[in-house]
Design an enzyme around this catalytic site. Structure first.
Site, PDB file in Angstrom:
ATOM      1  CB  SER A 255      -0.875   0.008   1.251  1.00 35.51           C
ATOM      2  OG  SER A 255      -0.078   0.323   2.361  1.00 35.51           O
ATOM      3  CE  LYS A 256      -2.284   6.451  -2.552  1.00 34.56           C
ATOM      4  NZ  LYS A 256      -3.704   6.246  -2.336  1.00 34.56           N
ATOM      5  NE  ARG A 257       0.435   0.621   6.013  1.00 34.27           N
ATOM      6  CZ  ARG A 257       1.107  -0.502   6.184  1.00 34.27           C
ATOM      7  NH1 ARG A 257       2.260  -0.508   6.804  1.00 34.27           N
ATOM      8  NH2 ARG A 257       0.637  -1.644   5.731  1.00 34.27           N
TER       9      ARG A 257
END
Ligand code: GLU
Length: 487
Positions: A255-257
């Site tokens: 994910s963006k993390r």
């Protein structure tokens, strides 16, 4: 490998940035189509009217082209089973809905959102899987009439057969069994008349004669619903293949993390399409041997669906950087410049328009750092030594190099010799440095390091034989003078 013509599809929902997972699905489908001389269809699944945008569709197509993945049928190119955009196929879905309603395999549901939520909560409270329990399954014509008159707009639900085992025969995962009792009657047409994904996808895959549905693992749980629709409509079920999830290094879903997740972000950072394709191919698929660097042509020859992996794939940015660095080292000077220009402009190192002279100079500068960068955005820090005349020591270690009294004669000699040097090119500088070593009887490092620090502020960087000629005699002498004034 397969009987009959292979017809695969990539069916993105144009609802946001094009995720690398989507690019990987497109790639595997493309490889399968090319390997088997089959066809790849690009279908746009835009039934989420609120989130779908034309811009996102354009962005996906542009990214596919950039990656070198073309399609044989679909949006923009057309084909015998069009249209290829779901919102342009509504009348087709309506015909099948009519058929399902007439045969009783689907029914109108008038439940309100509040009712559905209350049912959900009560099932959850009992520890059961939330699902639709079939309240509207047996409404009479009279009841339906009344509800319609009261202004209720119904959805259409698929009547899921009870006590049925649904087998998904998956190319990657083998046989996976699902119990129909765990699947509530699901909505196939929303109250605004727009079909849901699980419904439209079946009609489209069937009518477009898709032989293999290769997609991400998150759709495995949708597959039993889709199989039920295939069966209800009398369509042949295609071969499914669910490719493994992409996880971040911490083994949670990417994910963006975890950093950049869209194709655009990588493109903007200056990754090369051939490197991204190469890297993505190794996420959830493995070649037969040890080779890790593959061109698209080589992948086409090597690819086999049997080697798609069940285990989750881990997105390792270090590996992508390694692969990208490999390709960067091989690109032509012109391509290197093209890749680097936006970054140099953004950093304020150059104007939007550059002269031929500047261009030639820049190419030499970039070649001197080509081996040291993993992706184009990194050129900015690496070429800084060519642009910044105001010397700032990168750290204490750099500063300390110049506190040794033994460096003064080195820098002095360097200055005097450079002033005298007529042709300031790599060869000239090489000779100059050697002559300092010889005259002062010191080792190479004791010469190179203080000069490097004095004219760049850094202890590492491109070769002095590149830096000095490219920065030029005057500027190097200027830098030297200002550094000497500081110590
Ligand atoms: N539109 C779906 C998605 O983007 C396609 C899923 C499928 O390939 O069936 O996830």
């Amino acid at each position: 490998m397969f009987e009959g013509e292979v017809r695969v599809r990539f069916a993105p929902s144009p609802t946001g940035p094009f995720h690398i997972g989507g690019a990987r699905s497109a790639l595997f489908n493309w490889l399968l189509a090319r390997k088997t001389h089959g066809k790849l269809i690009l279908r746009v699944e835009d039934t989420d009217l609120e989130r779908s945008t034309k811009e996102s569709e354009e962005n996906i197509k542009e990214a596919l082209r950039w990656l070198g993945l073309d399609w044989d049928e679909g949006v923009d190119v057309g084909g015998p089973y069009g249209p290829y955009r779901q919102t342009e196929r509504l009348t087709t879905y309506e015909q099948y809905t009519k058929q399902l309603l007439e045969s009783g395999q689907a029914y109108y549901c008038y439940c309100t959102d509040e009712e559905l939520e209350a049912e959900r909560q009560s099932l959850l409270a009992k520890g059961e899987m939330p699902r639709y329990m079939g309240k509207c399954r047996h409404l009479t014509e009279q009841q339906k009439k009344e509800l319609t008159e009261q202004g209720h707009k119904p959805t259409v639900r698929f009547r899921v057969p009870q006590n049925k085992q649904i087998m998904v025969n998956d190319l990657v995962r083998g046989e996976v069994a699902f119990d129909s009792n765990g699947i509530g009657d699901f909505v196939i047409v929303k109250s605004d008349g727009i079909p849901t994904y699980n419904y439209a996808v079946v009609i489209d895959d069937a009518l477009m004669k898709i032989s293999h549905v290769i997609r991400a693992e998150e759709h495995l749980s949708n597959t039993p619903r889709q199989i039920l629709v295939y069966e209800a409509l009398g369509f042949a079920v295609p071969q499914f293949g669910h490719i493994s999830l992409i996880l971040g290094k911490d083994r949670t879903k990417m994910s963006k993390r975890h950093g950049a997740t869209s194709v655009d972000q990588y493109r903007q950072l200056g990754y090369l399409p051939e490197a991204l394709v190469n890297f993505l191919s190794l996420l959830g698929w493995s070649p037969s041997g040890e080779q890790e660097i593959f061109s698209l042509e080589e992948l086409m020859a090597e690819f086999s669906a049997e080697r798609l992996a069940k285990n989750p794939a881990v997105f390792d940015i270090d590996k992508l950087n390694w692969i990208n660095a490999h390709y960067i080292r091989q690109i032509s000077p012109d391509r290197l410049l093209e890749l680097a220009l936006p970054h140099l402009q953004q950093a304020g190192y150059i104007e939007n328009e550059i002269s031929t002279e500047q261009r030639n100079w820049l190419i030499k500068v970039l070649i001197s750092v080509q081996e040291h960068i993993s992706y184009a955005a990194q050129v900015v820090e690496h070429v800084a030594v060519y642009f910044n005349d105001d010397i700032v020591f990168e750290n204490q270690e750099a500063k300390e190099v110049l506190t040794d009294p033994a460096v003064m004669p080195v820098l002095d000699t360097f200055k005097n010799k450079l002033v005298e040097l007529e042709v300031v090119d790599a060869q000239g500088i090489q000779g100059l440095l050697k002559s300092i070593i010889k005259e002062l009887k010191v080792n190479g490092k004791k010469v190179y390091m203080p000069i490097r620090v004095a004219i760049t502020g850094n202890t590492h960087g491109p070769e002095l034989t590149n830096i000095i000629p490219l920065v030029g005699k005057e500027r190097v002498l200027g830098r030297l003078a200002s550094t000497l004034a500081k110590i």
